[in-house]
Design a protein around this motif. Structure first.
Motif, PDB file in Angstrom:
ATOM      1  N   MET A 164      -3.496  -3.311  -0.525  1.00 44.99           N
ATOM      2  CA  MET A 164      -4.919  -3.121  -1.212  1.00 44.99           C
ATOM      3  C   MET A 164      -5.399  -4.302  -1.743  1.00 44.99           C
ATOM      4  SD  MET A 164      -3.382   0.441  -2.610  1.00 44.99           S
ATOM      5  CE  MET A 164      -4.401   0.750  -3.871  1.00 44.99           C
ATOM      6  N   ILE A 178      -9.196   2.889  -0.989  1.00 45.12           N
ATOM      7  CA  ILE A 178      -8.502   2.050  -2.174  1.00 45.12           C
ATOM      8  C   ILE A 178      -8.229   3.142  -3.269  1.00 45.12           C
ATOM      9  CG2 ILE A 178      -7.966   0.335  -3.779  1.00 45.12           C
ATOM     10  CD1 ILE A 178      -8.884  -1.552  -1.182  1.00 45.12           C
ATOM     11  N   CYS A 227      -6.151  -0.112   5.700  1.00 47.00           N
ATOM     12  CA  CYS A 227      -6.857  -1.049   4.808  1.00 47.00           C
ATOM     13  C   CYS A 227      -7.057  -2.320   5.410  1.00 47.00           C
ATOM     14  CB  CYS A 227      -6.017  -1.365   3.541  1.00 47.00           C
ATOM     15  SG  CYS A 227      -5.569  -0.051   2.200  1.00 47.00           S
TER      16      CYS A 227
END
Length: 289
Positions: free
Chosen positions: A264, A232, A216
């Motif tokens: 996230m 995500i 991420c």
């Protein structure tokens, strides 16, 4: 002295890297090596799987790829320039010159060495990508995370052995442009993971979850907005989709999945942040306190 010390492990590079004391010495020397010695040493590291799975040599390899990353993103004439208009508080962040990271940021490298380092980063990163399923839950998981961060221009370092781990961002802190080949490999990591039959289980376990968190961060730092959004979304749909729990509590099933949700939230865009809040937090904050 550094040149003389690098002459010692000739023809014994891999053996010394796997030795506890030898790996510590190599780790200290690699960052300050000349281009010639760096190329000579790293070109002898052939059996990557064996080196990655060994606790000592894996950290030597990580040191090599970190230094190669900095050198591969250097320019021929100057590796780092400080902007005098920067606030003083910002300059202090990387003002110490006692680390190999700082040393390499200030060096001038020839185009041939810069390209060698680029190819070295590509070689190790592609090996990690092609063997990720075998390495992700082993000692190699830390090495894979280092590869992905380096591809996105993020390099971790310590000022000394007992200091906390710090990170420099070559893209945002030093204005370096990431290589397109590196960006594509980061995307390949994310795309390949989403196709795994057991992708849904990765968020529940520490090492795989930590790697998802790093992905991420890397997708965000390399400005892959669409890829990050898709990644995500896949985590929300697959990793947090359990039949035996309320949907809103799935990310909080254990620490690994909770830390992933934090990553996230940290790296998504505003629209996706709102969706995450709506799904997992709205109306539930008092219960979580």
């Amino acid at each position: 002295a550094i040149i003389n010390n690098f002459e010692i492990p000739e023809n014994k590079e891999s053996i010394l890297a796997q030795h506890t004391l030898g790996s510590q010495v190599l780790d200290k020397l690699i960052g300050f090596s000349t281009p010639e010695n760096f190329e000579k040493y790293t070109s002898c590291l052939k059996d990557l799987r064996k080196l990655i799975l060994n606790t000592n040599s894996s950290f030597v390899l990580e040191s090599c790829i970190k230094i190669a990353t900095i050198r591969a993103l250097a320019s021929e004439n100057v590796a780092k320039k400080e902007d005098d208009s920067e606030p003083e508080s910002k300059k202090k962040k990387y003002s110490k010159k006692s680390t190999d990271v700082d040393y390499n940021l200030e060096q001038d490298f020839k185009p041939s060495h810069i390209e060698y380092c680029n190819q070295f980063v590509l070689r190790l990163s592609k090996f990690a990508l092609n063997n990720i399923e075998d390495l992700l839950t082993t000692q190699g998981s830390h090495f894979i995370r280092t590869c992905v961060l380096c591809l996105s221009g993020i390099v971790s370092y310590k000022l000394h052995d007992k200091s906390p781990v710090n990170q420099i961002n070559l893209k945002t802190d030093y204005g370096k442009s990431l290589r397109q080949e590196w960006i594509e490999i980061i995307d390949d990591f994310a795309s390949r993971l989403q196709l795994w039959p057991h992708f849904s289980q990765l968020a529940l376990h520490e090492k795989p979850s930590t790697f998802l968190q790093v992905l991420c961060q890397a997708l965000h730092n390399s400005d892959q907005k669409k890829a990050l959004k898709k990644f995500i979304k896949s985590i929300m749909k697959k990793c947090f989709d359990y039949d035996d729990e309320e949907e809103s509590t799935k990310p909080f099933r254990n620490k690994s999945s909770t830390f992933l949700l934090e990553s996230m939230l940290k790296h998504c865009d505003e629209k996706q942040f709102a969706k995450l809040y709506e799904k997992y937090f709205k109306g539930k904050l008092p219960e979580m306190a």
